[in-house]
Design an enzyme around this catalytic site. Structure first.
Site, PDB file in Angstrom:
ATOM      1  N   GLU A 116       3.641  -8.078   7.497  1.00 23.59           N
ATOM      2  CA  GLU A 116       2.383  -8.779   7.242  1.00 23.59           C
ATOM      3  C   GLU A 116       2.500  -9.953   6.274  1.00 23.59           C
ATOM      4  OE1 GLU A 116      -0.692  -5.922   6.331  1.00 23.59           O
ATOM      5  OE2 GLU A 116      -0.724  -5.228   8.407  1.00 23.59           O
ATOM      6  N   GLU A 165       1.239  -1.288  14.055  1.00 27.21           N
ATOM      7  CA  GLU A 165       0.320  -0.483  13.246  1.00 27.21           C
ATOM      8  C   GLU A 165      -1.058  -0.462  13.885  1.00 27.21           C
ATOM      9  OE1 GLU A 165      -0.049  -1.245   9.020  1.00 27.21           O
ATOM     10  OE2 GLU A 165       2.110  -1.583   8.816  1.00 27.21           O
ATOM     11  N   ASP A 183       0.809  -1.205   0.000  1.00 29.72           N
ATOM     12  CA  ASP A 183       0.000   0.000   0.000  1.00 29.72           C
ATOM     13  C   ASP A 183       0.851   1.268   0.000  1.00 29.72           C
ATOM     14  OD1 ASP A 183      -2.363   1.555   0.321  1.00 29.72           O
ATOM     15  OD2 ASP A 183      -2.070   1.582   2.497  1.00 29.72           O
ATOM     16  N   TYR A 190      -6.341  -3.316  12.889  1.00 24.41           N
ATOM     17  CA  TYR A 190      -7.190  -2.201  12.448  1.00 24.41           C
ATOM     18  C   TYR A 190      -8.599  -2.317  13.009  1.00 24.41           C
ATOM     19  CZ  TYR A 190      -3.357  -0.415   9.789  1.00 24.41           C
ATOM     20  OH  TYR A 190      -2.142   0.124   9.465  1.00 24.41           O
TER      21      TYR A 190
HETATM   22  C1  BDP Z   1      -1.415  -2.475   6.619  1.00 27.35           C
HETATM   23  C2  BDP Z   1      -0.113  -2.319   5.867  1.00 27.35           C
HETATM   24  C3  BDP Z   1       0.211  -0.870   5.541  1.00 27.35           C
HETATM   25  C4  BDP Z   1      -1.012  -0.173   5.012  1.00 27.35           C
HETATM   26  C5  BDP Z   1      -2.098  -0.223   6.077  1.00 27.35           C
HETATM   27  C6  BDP Z   1      -3.362   0.528   5.658  1.00 27.35           C
HETATM   28  O1  BDP Z   1       0.960  -2.889   6.597  1.00 27.35           O
HETATM   29  O2  BDP Z   1       1.260  -0.820   4.613  1.00 27.35           O
HETATM   30  O3  BDP Z   1      -0.766   1.132   4.571  1.00 27.35           O
HETATM   31  O4  BDP Z   1      -2.420  -1.561   6.282  1.00 27.35           O
HETATM   32  O5  BDP Z   1      -4.235  -0.098   5.066  1.00 27.35           O
HETATM   33  O6  BDP Z   1      -1.992  -3.686   6.329  1.00 27.35           O
HETATM   34  O7  BDP Z   1      -3.451   1.712   5.901  1.00 27.35           O
END
Ligand code: BDP
Length: 598
Positions: free
Chosen positions: A410, A501, A160, A465
């Site tokens: 990932e 993240e 991404d 997330y």
């Molecule tokens: C994660 C990835 C990262 C993406 C992020 C996203 O590691 O590179 O930018 O999601 O979706 O899965 O913002």
């Protein structure tokens, strides 16, 4: 791999500037045999993609050519002459006048090309560098070239961020004596107030090695000789997060009584260790605050830029961040040197992002075919990954700021074949550097029940997330899911656990009194919900928000002018959440996370 520096025995000429530039489809065969016939010029260092208005260049698949004349200093008659490329993304061929002299694959690690036999001191040569931004399933990161309905070749990839290409880091012409120091590996330790600096030197020839360690004021605090040895430092000043201290290790190579080569390496004395659920720096528990970053700025793309370097570190300090991860590739060496000097802790990541077909399957995480298979991550991919890992560790192992290697972002660690793929890479990393812990950023689909590789690693680094891709807009549920997830990992393995993240896309200027995604308020509430959960777990050792700043991505439907999960905009303006993070990380509300400090 030693960075070229000027010493009493070594010189260097910086080749950054504006070079002639063209894409292969607009050039004759063998374009390096003459001056490039092109009206274009490109800045070096910079990715080439955003420099020009022409979409054919921005989306080019294939080789591009950079060219400039280079004059070899006249005093270099007896020296070896080399070209050093900080990076050529993702593959390079280097031509001196009409001849191909060197090649390199891998877009984020440096390489040298020895041109001694092909150039003359005092004379000029035509340097042409062909660079390809192409990715296949046998490169790191992987990708594939498809043909569109309109018959055009298109680079597809599984990460991404925009696939910027070109000469994004500095280029140097440098000299080395014929008898030279090739490499130095330093490891440090301390017992009480006595520090130790163990060094190993690799040389081409020479009879003896002499070393001297100077403190920050230039006073010699230890001396030794021999190709390998340990220097003792009385009353050592340790390198600490937020309180960097660097010694200078001077190395001399002698032939008989004559000094034939010298090099100087900054050295920070510190230890890193994982014990139980703790991550220890100098024997003290460390709690990471900070971000996953990107090398990404307007116009330059991934081009290294010293103004952004200084400003980004200023913003890290302003917000109270003590660390960052080099997501999703090794950054320019200048970045690590700066981190060394300013006491910022770095998780150093390889370019292995996208080893996951589950991501292609969407949120269900169902791979269209197995990730670890002949079709995708096969033995050749693993070979490229190993080579890249070797180059990363050989480049960065002397940096005190680097406290951990992150082997992949990932990967499909929940799929069969993950263990066979990763175990040899873990063994390689431990052999090259037995001193630093290893991790990988764990994808959402890899859970505490189905992940197949966590026991090979030292730290659990979660990319999660909740409140965004899962339970989007529902922070109550997000909290529940997150707490259950953390508890599950804590019960499964006794290892430090952190988030590498968590983040929410946010469009600056969009506001709401309700929990509405994309608003500045939601980003703040999202982070605060996470922090409330993190603080319940004493085993939790760090929080790195995704992302430091907004960044360019491929032209996907779910991206509006790039990924907007930045706490800062792409031009480094703070969104509202920055204030909330700053209060937490600087301890303005009371306790600093992970400490008893007030
Ligand atoms: C994660 C990835 C990262 C993406 C992020 C996203 O590691 O590179 O930018 O999601 O979706 O899965 O913002």
């Amino acid at each position: 791999m030693l960075k070229p520096i000027a010493t009493a025995t070594r010189e260097l000429v910086n080749l950054d500037g504006v070079w002639r530039f063209a894409i292969d489809s607009r050039l004759p065969e063998s374009p390096w045999t003459a001056q490039l016939d092109t009206p274009l010029e490109a800045a070096v260092p910079a990715s080439y993609n955003d420099l020009f208005t022409d979409p054919e260049i921005r989306n080019h698949v294939g080789w591009v050519y950079y060219q400039r004349p280079v004059r070899v200093p006249r005093g270099w008659t007896d020296d070896r002459v080399l070209l050093r490329f900080g990076a050529a993304t993702h593959a390079a061929r280097v031509y001196v006048d009409d001849r191909l002299i060197g090649e390199h694959i891998g877009g984020y690690t440096p390489f040298d090309v020895d041109v001694t036999e092909h150039v003359t001191a005092g004379a000029e040569f035509r340097l042409t560098v062909a660079v390809s931004g192409d990715l296949s399933n046998e490169t790191v990161p992987p990708g594939k070239i498809e043909v569109t309905g309109a018959g055009r070749r298109k680079q597809v990839y599984y990460h991404d961020f925009y696939n910027y290409a070109g000469l994004a880091r500095s280029v140097w012409l440098h000299s080395l004596p014929q008898v030279a120091i090739d490499d130095i590996v330093v490891t440090t330790g301390h017992v009480g107030t006595v520090g130790s600096v163990h060094y190993v030197t690799h040389t081409t020839g020479g009879d003896e090695v002499r070393v001297r360690l100077r403190d920050a004021r230039g006073v010699i605090v230890a001396e030794g000789s021999g190709r390998e040895g340990t220097l003792e430092v009385q009353d050592v000043t340790l390198w600490k997060p937020g309180a960097a201290y660097l010694y200078d290790l001077e190395i001399e190579l002698l032939t008989g009584a004559a000094v034939v080569d010298t090099y100087a390496l900054p050295v920070g004395v510190r230890t890193v260790e994982v014990r139980g659920y703790e991550f220890l720096i100098n024997g003290e528990p460390f709690y990471f605050t900070g971000f996953g970053k990107h090398e990404d700025t307007p116009v330059r793309g991934k081009g290294h830029d010293n103004a952004y370097l200084v400003h980004d570190f200023q913003l890290l300090e302003w917000i109270g961040a003590n660390s960052f991860r080099t997501s999703h590739y090794p950054y320019a060496e200048e970045v690590l040197e700066f981190a060394d000097r300013h006491g910022i802790v770095v998780i150093d990541e390889t370019a292995a992002v996208g080893l996951n077909m589950g991501v292609v399957g969407g949120l269900a995480g169902k791979p269209p075919f197995p990730t670890f298979s002949e079709q995708y991550a096969n033995d050749r991919t693993q070979g490229a990954h190993a080579q890249h890992l070797r180059e990363l560790i050989e480049r960065d192992r002397n940096h005190p700021s680097v406290v951990m290697w992150c082997i992949a972002n990932e990967p499909a660690s929940n799929e069969d074949g993950a263990r066979e793929y990763f175990e040899p890479l873990v063994n390689l990393a431990r052999e090259l550097d037995p001193t630093r812990p290893l991790t990988y950023a764990v994808v959402l689909f890899a859970t505490f029940t189905n992940d197949q590789i966590i026991d090979l690693f030292d730290v659990v680094s979660l990319n999660r997330y909740y409140g965004w891709y899962v339970a989007g807009g529902d922070l109550e549920t997000a909290r529940e899911y997150l707490a259950r997830d953390l508890q599950g990992w804590i019960d499964r393995v006794e290892k430090p656990i952190m988030m590498t993240e968590y983040g929410a896309d946010t469009e600056p200027g969009v506001h709401s009194v309700w929990d509405k995604v994309w608003t500045e308020e939601y980003q703040t509430a999202f982070l605060e919900a996470h922090h409330e959960v993190f603080d319940r777990f004493p085993q939790f050792v760090g929080e790195q928000v995704w992302n430091f700043a907004d960044f360019a991505t491929d032209n996907g439907l779910h991206r509006v002018d790039g990924n907007k999960k930045g706490i800062f905009t792409r031009d480094r303006k703070p969104k509202s959440a920055a204030t909330s993070l700053r209060r937490r990380w600087r301890g303005l509300d009371g306790r600093k996370p992970g400490t008893t400090e007030h």
